[in-house]
Scaffold this active site. Structure first.
Site, mmCIF file in Angstrom:
data_model
loop_
_atom_site.group_PDB
_atom_site.id
_atom_site.type_symbol
_atom_site.label_atom_id
_atom_site.label_comp_id
_atom_site.label_asym_id
_atom_site.label_seq_id
_atom_site.Cartn_x
_atom_site.Cartn_y
_atom_site.Cartn_z
ATOM 1 N N GLU A 168 20.819 36.768 28.363
ATOM 2 C CA GLU A 168 19.499 36.142 28.211
ATOM 3 C C GLU A 168 19.507 34.850 29.015
ATOM 4 O O GLU A 168 20.583 34.341 29.371
ATOM 5 C CB GLU A 168 19.243 35.814 26.734
ATOM 6 C CG GLU A 168 19.218 37.043 25.854
ATOM 7 C CD GLU A 168 18.730 36.725 24.438
ATOM 8 O OE1 GLU A 168 18.553 35.523 24.098
ATOM 9 O OE2 GLU A 168 18.527 37.698 23.685
ATOM 10 N N ILE B 41 19.570 42.111 34.340
ATOM 11 C CA ILE B 41 19.856 43.473 33.867
ATOM 12 C C ILE B 41 19.946 44.464 35.030
ATOM 13 O O ILE B 41 18.956 44.745 35.708
ATOM 14 C CB ILE B 41 18.783 43.937 32.830
ATOM 15 C CG1 ILE B 41 18.642 42.884 31.711
ATOM 16 C CG2 ILE B 41 19.138 45.321 32.287
ATOM 17 C CD1 ILE B 41 19.924 42.508 30.998
ATOM 18 N N THR B 42 21.168 44.984 35.215
ATOM 19 C CA THR B 42 21.393 46.021 36.241
ATOM 20 C C THR B 42 20.603 47.264 35.842
ATOM 21 O O THR B 42 20.598 47.646 34.666
ATOM 22 C CB THR B 42 22.901 46.359 36.311
ATOM 23 O OG1 THR B 42 23.609 45.159 36.598
ATOM 24 C CG2 THR B 42 23.190 47.397 37.392
ATOM 25 N N ARG C 71 40.785 46.005 68.896
ATOM 26 C CA ARG C 71 40.435 44.753 69.571
ATOM 27 C C ARG C 71 41.631 44.207 70.361
ATOM 28 O O ARG C 71 42.741 44.107 69.822
ATOM 29 C CB ARG C 71 39.995 43.724 68.512
ATOM 30 C CG ARG C 71 39.770 42.343 69.021
ATOM 31 C CD ARG C 71 38.483 42.233 69.794
ATOM 32 N NE ARG C 71 38.235 40.858 70.204
ATOM 33 C CZ ARG C 71 37.245 40.511 70.999
ATOM 34 N NH1 ARG C 71 36.388 41.406 71.455
ATOM 35 N NH2 ARG C 71 37.079 39.237 71.341
ATOM 36 N N GLN D 168 51.457 38.403 64.654
ATOM 37 C CA GLN D 168 51.912 38.177 63.282
ATOM 38 C C GLN D 168 50.800 37.594 62.398
ATOM 39 O O GLN D 168 50.711 37.917 61.203
ATOM 40 C CB GLN D 168 53.097 37.211 63.316
ATOM 41 C CG GLN D 168 54.233 37.674 62.466
ATOM 42 C CD GLN D 168 55.442 36.786 62.574
ATOM 43 O OE1 GLN D 168 55.339 35.583 62.785
ATOM 44 N NE2 GLN D 168 56.599 37.372 62.419
ATOM 45 N N GLU E 88 29.655 41.156 33.912
ATOM 46 C CA GLU E 88 30.508 41.747 32.863
ATOM 47 C C GLU E 88 31.621 40.780 32.431
ATOM 48 O O GLU E 88 32.743 41.177 32.139
ATOM 49 C CB GLU E 88 31.032 43.118 33.302
ATOM 50 C CG GLU E 88 29.848 44.041 33.589
ATOM 51 C CD GLU E 88 30.077 45.499 33.363
ATOM 52 O OE1 GLU E 88 31.017 45.852 32.660
ATOM 53 O OE2 GLU E 88 29.261 46.292 33.886
ATOM 54 N N THR F 14 32.405 36.481 33.455
ATOM 55 C CA THR F 14 32.902 35.744 34.626
ATOM 56 C C THR F 14 34.440 35.688 34.588
ATOM 57 O O THR F 14 35.057 35.958 33.554
ATOM 58 C CB THR F 14 32.387 34.291 34.611
ATOM 59 O OG1 THR F 14 32.888 33.672 33.406
ATOM 60 C CG2 THR F 14 30.864 34.208 34.640
ATOM 61 N N GLU G 297 36.143 33.111 34.434
ATOM 62 C CA GLU G 297 36.523 32.113 33.433
ATOM 63 C C GLU G 297 36.540 32.751 32.036
ATOM 64 O O GLU G 297 37.427 32.476 31.219
ATOM 65 C CB GLU G 297 35.545 30.923 33.472
ATOM 66 C CG GLU G 297 35.635 30.074 34.739
ATOM 67 C CD GLU G 297 35.040 30.728 35.998
ATOM 68 O OE1 GLU G 297 34.331 31.748 35.888
ATOM 69 O OE2 GLU G 297 35.305 30.209 37.100
HETATM 70 N N1 CAA Z 1 36.775 42.995 22.688
HETATM 71 C C1 CAA Z 1 36.410 43.240 21.411
HETATM 72 N N2 CAA Z 1 35.915 42.282 20.600
HETATM 73 C C2 CAA Z 1 35.779 41.054 21.129
HETATM 74 C C3 CAA Z 1 36.134 40.727 22.453
HETATM 75 C C4 CAA Z 1 36.658 41.782 23.241
HETATM 76 N N3 CAA Z 1 37.008 41.572 24.531
HETATM 77 N N4 CAA Z 1 35.862 39.425 22.693
HETATM 78 C C5 CAA Z 1 35.360 38.939 21.545
HETATM 79 N N5 CAA Z 1 35.311 39.915 20.619
HETATM 80 C C6 CAA Z 1 34.835 39.838 19.221
HETATM 81 C C7 CAA Z 1 35.756 38.980 18.378
HETATM 82 O O1 CAA Z 1 36.820 39.749 17.879
HETATM 83 C C8 CAA Z 1 34.786 38.551 17.289
HETATM 84 O O2 CAA Z 1 34.583 39.631 16.396
HETATM 85 P P1 CAA Z 1 34.431 39.391 14.799
HETATM 86 O O3 CAA Z 1 33.706 38.101 14.594
HETATM 87 O O4 CAA Z 1 33.728 40.585 14.317
HETATM 88 O O5 CAA Z 1 35.841 39.285 14.273
HETATM 89 C C9 CAA Z 1 33.468 38.376 18.052
HETATM 90 O O6 CAA Z 1 33.591 39.169 19.222
HETATM 91 C C10 CAA Z 1 33.179 36.955 18.449
HETATM 92 O O7 CAA Z 1 34.281 36.496 19.201
HETATM 93 P P2 CAA Z 1 34.631 34.966 19.301
HETATM 94 O O8 CAA Z 1 34.670 34.355 17.944
HETATM 95 O O9 CAA Z 1 35.859 34.864 20.145
HETATM 96 O O10 CAA Z 1 33.307 34.399 20.035
HETATM 97 P P3 CAA Z 1 33.158 33.318 21.160
HETATM 98 O O11 CAA Z 1 31.730 32.970 21.204
HETATM 99 O O12 CAA Z 1 34.150 32.203 21.004
HETATM 100 O O13 CAA Z 1 33.586 34.120 22.502
HETATM 101 C C11 CAA Z 1 33.101 35.649 24.292
HETATM 102 C C12 CAA Z 1 32.957 35.330 22.807
HETATM 103 C C13 CAA Z 1 34.457 36.313 24.510
HETATM 104 C C14 CAA Z 1 33.009 34.429 25.178
HETATM 105 C C15 CAA Z 1 31.941 36.609 24.579
HETATM 106 O O14 CAA Z 1 30.722 35.949 24.333
HETATM 107 C C16 CAA Z 1 31.937 37.162 25.993
HETATM 108 O O15 CAA Z 1 32.675 38.100 26.292
HETATM 109 N N6 CAA Z 1 31.063 36.595 26.849
HETATM 110 C C17 CAA Z 1 30.806 37.169 28.158
HETATM 111 C C18 CAA Z 1 29.619 38.091 28.067
HETATM 112 C C19 CAA Z 1 29.603 39.101 29.149
HETATM 113 O O16 CAA Z 1 30.622 39.674 29.533
HETATM 114 N N7 CAA Z 1 28.409 39.384 29.634
HETATM 115 C C20 CAA Z 1 28.222 40.406 30.592
HETATM 116 C C21 CAA Z 1 26.793 40.812 30.571
HETATM 117 S S1 CAA Z 1 26.584 42.513 30.742
HETATM 118 C C22 CAA Z 1 26.626 42.825 32.396
HETATM 119 O O17 CAA Z 1 26.956 42.005 33.204
HETATM 120 C C23 CAA Z 1 26.309 44.229 32.687
HETATM 121 C C24 CAA Z 1 25.671 44.448 33.981
HETATM 122 O O18 CAA Z 1 24.463 44.646 34.031
HETATM 123 C C25 CAA Z 1 26.496 44.641 35.188
#
Ligand code: CAA
Length: 381
Positions: free
Chosen positions: A127, A157-158, A268, A279, A363, A365, A367
């Site tokens: 979002e 959104i892809t 080339r 090298q 999916e 970053t 970081e």
């Molecule tokens: N696998 C499974 N569960 C996970 C996880 C993982 N890799 N990472 C976090 N979780 C779970 C935790 O276990 C926790 O679960 P419960 O509360 O049920 O026990 C919950 O998620 C929350 O985790 P945190 O307390 O660690 O939360 P946080 O806010 O500190 O961190 C985060 C969460 C890892 C940063 C997460 O927000 C994240 O991965 N952010 C990145 C989002 C992302 O990848 N977006 C991509 C968008 S989609 C896209 O790009 C598709 C496209 O169109 C190409």
């Protein structure tokens, strides 16, 4: 670890390679220029079974393993990373999620056509104010009778324009934080649901990316995926597999860069010999080859762990982190080897760099991948 592929896996790789070379690579430059969605290619990919690769045949899929998926994703992305991301989102984020967490109704009505490639899916988590910090979802889904009423906005959104089905993460209970987020499947054309303009992107230009808006958009309660409050876990669990898909896409770009650089260096001439005899060029080619093999080792490890039913989220994050980094590095090296020719469209390597950059962003970053890896390490030790 077994480094041999089975005959079936090699056959999938070969089929993907032949299709990619004959039907995707030849027109990739034109699509990039026009930012044109590859509709015909996506239709054919569906017919070949490449849009529901890991879905069991009873739900319309090819019933293959993740290793085969990685092999196919590399070949397709090598020809055109835009096609790669469309394929990856449908396979890893949409079909995987519906197969694992969808009800019988959802599987029958939506998974089967999605896995067959008759419909295309999208995954709507991000979002405007919830990108990396994905728990801060503002989109709401309030229950009203037998419907959820959705309000809010998604972005980046892809397949935002081309998809037929959208897996939307929305808050159903504000009091519960991320345990109040649910996943709801919204069909294209539902009143109150609209998409914004196509984003004008640096790379992966022929895939479409857009925002989505929901204004009192009523969706049947039976379109809930898994359970209320499980939407964030759904997103994280599916994104783990998605990260293997994006790692494979990045490897495809890195391989395309390497192959272009190798070929050019043997053609080339400068200072009286082919530049491949210098090298300075050889060291770059060696570095690229080592990086690509290391990225593959990480990615196949994550895929093998997923196939074995093991916990693989740390390994998937490692694969994506490293593969996306080396994709950018290999594309940069390929440009450097091409000199001025690398900087113009004609030689394609400039596109590889533009396409590679996004793999470090979507999916999760780089970081975020480091956060995921570090948390797993701290938990384990
Ligand atoms: N696998 C499974 N569960 C996970 C996880 C993982 N890799 N990472 C976090 N979780 C779970 C935790 O276990 C926790 O679960 P419960 O509360 O049920 O026990 C919950 O998620 C929350 O985790 P945190 O307390 O660690 O939360 P946080 O806010 O500190 O961190 C985060 C969460 C890892 C940063 C997460 O927000 C994240 O991965 N952010 C990145 C989002 C992302 O990848 N977006 C991509 C968008 S989609 C896209 O790009 C598709 C496209 O169109 C190409």
């Amino acid at each position: 670890m077994n480094f041999d592929f089975t005959e079936d896996q090699l056959m999938i790789q070969q089929t993907a390679k032949e299709f990619a070379e004959a039907e995707i690579a030849t027109t990739s430059m034109e699509r990039d220029l026009k930012a044109e969605f590859p509709s015909d290619i996506i239709k054919k990919l569906g017919e070949l079974g490449f849009l529901g690769m890991m879905v069991p045949p009873e739900f319309g899929g090819a019933g293959l393993d993740t290793i085969s998926y990685v092999l196919a994703m590399i070949e397709i992305s090598k020809a055109d990373a835009s096609v790669g991301v469309i394929m990856s989102v449908n396979n890893s984020l949409v079909c995987f999620g519906l197969e694992k967490y969808g009800s019988d109704y959802i599987k029958e009505k939506y998974l089967i056509p999605l896995a067959k490639g008759e419909k295309l899916g999208a995954f709507a988590l991000s979002e405007p104010e919830a990108g990396s910090d994905a728990t801060k979802q503002k989109t709401t889904a309030d229950k009203d009778g037998d419907c959820y009423v959705l309000n809010g906005m998604k972005n980046w959104i892809t397949n935002g324009h081309s998809a037929d089905c959208f897996l939307v993460m929305a808050t159903t209970d504000k009091e519960k934080g991320h345990h109040g987020i649910s996943t709801i499947l919204v069909e294209k054309g539902t009143p109150g649901f609209a998409h914004g303009k196509k984003e004008d992107k640096l790379g992966i230009r022929s895939s479409d990316t857009s925002s989505l808006t929901f204004e009192n958009c009523r969706v049947p309660v039976k379109n809930l995926i898994w359970e209320e409050g499980k939407g964030f876990n759904f997103a994280m669990n599916t994104l783990n597999g998605g990260r293997i898909g994006i790692a494979s896409q990045a490897i495809g770009i890195a391989e395309a860069s390497f192959e272009a650089a190798l070929k050019y260096s043997k053609e080339r001439k400068a200072f009286g010999s082919h530049i491949s005899s210098f090298q300075a060029i050889q060291f770059k080619l060696s570095d690229m080859a080592v990086k690509i093999d290391a990225a593959k080792a990480l990615t196949f490890r994550a895929a093998a762990m997923k196939d074995a039913g093991k916990k693989y989220f740390k390994e998937a994050a490692m694969a994506k982190l490293y593969s996306s980094k080396i994709a950018v590095e290999c594309a940069l090296d390929a440009i450097q080897i091409h000199g001025g020719y690398g900087y113009v469209r004609e030689y394609m390597v400039e596109r590889y760099l533009r396409d590679a950059k996004i793999t470090e962003i979507y999916e999760g970053t780089s970081e975020i991948q480091k956060m995921v890896i570090a948390r797993a390490l701290l938990d384990e030790n």
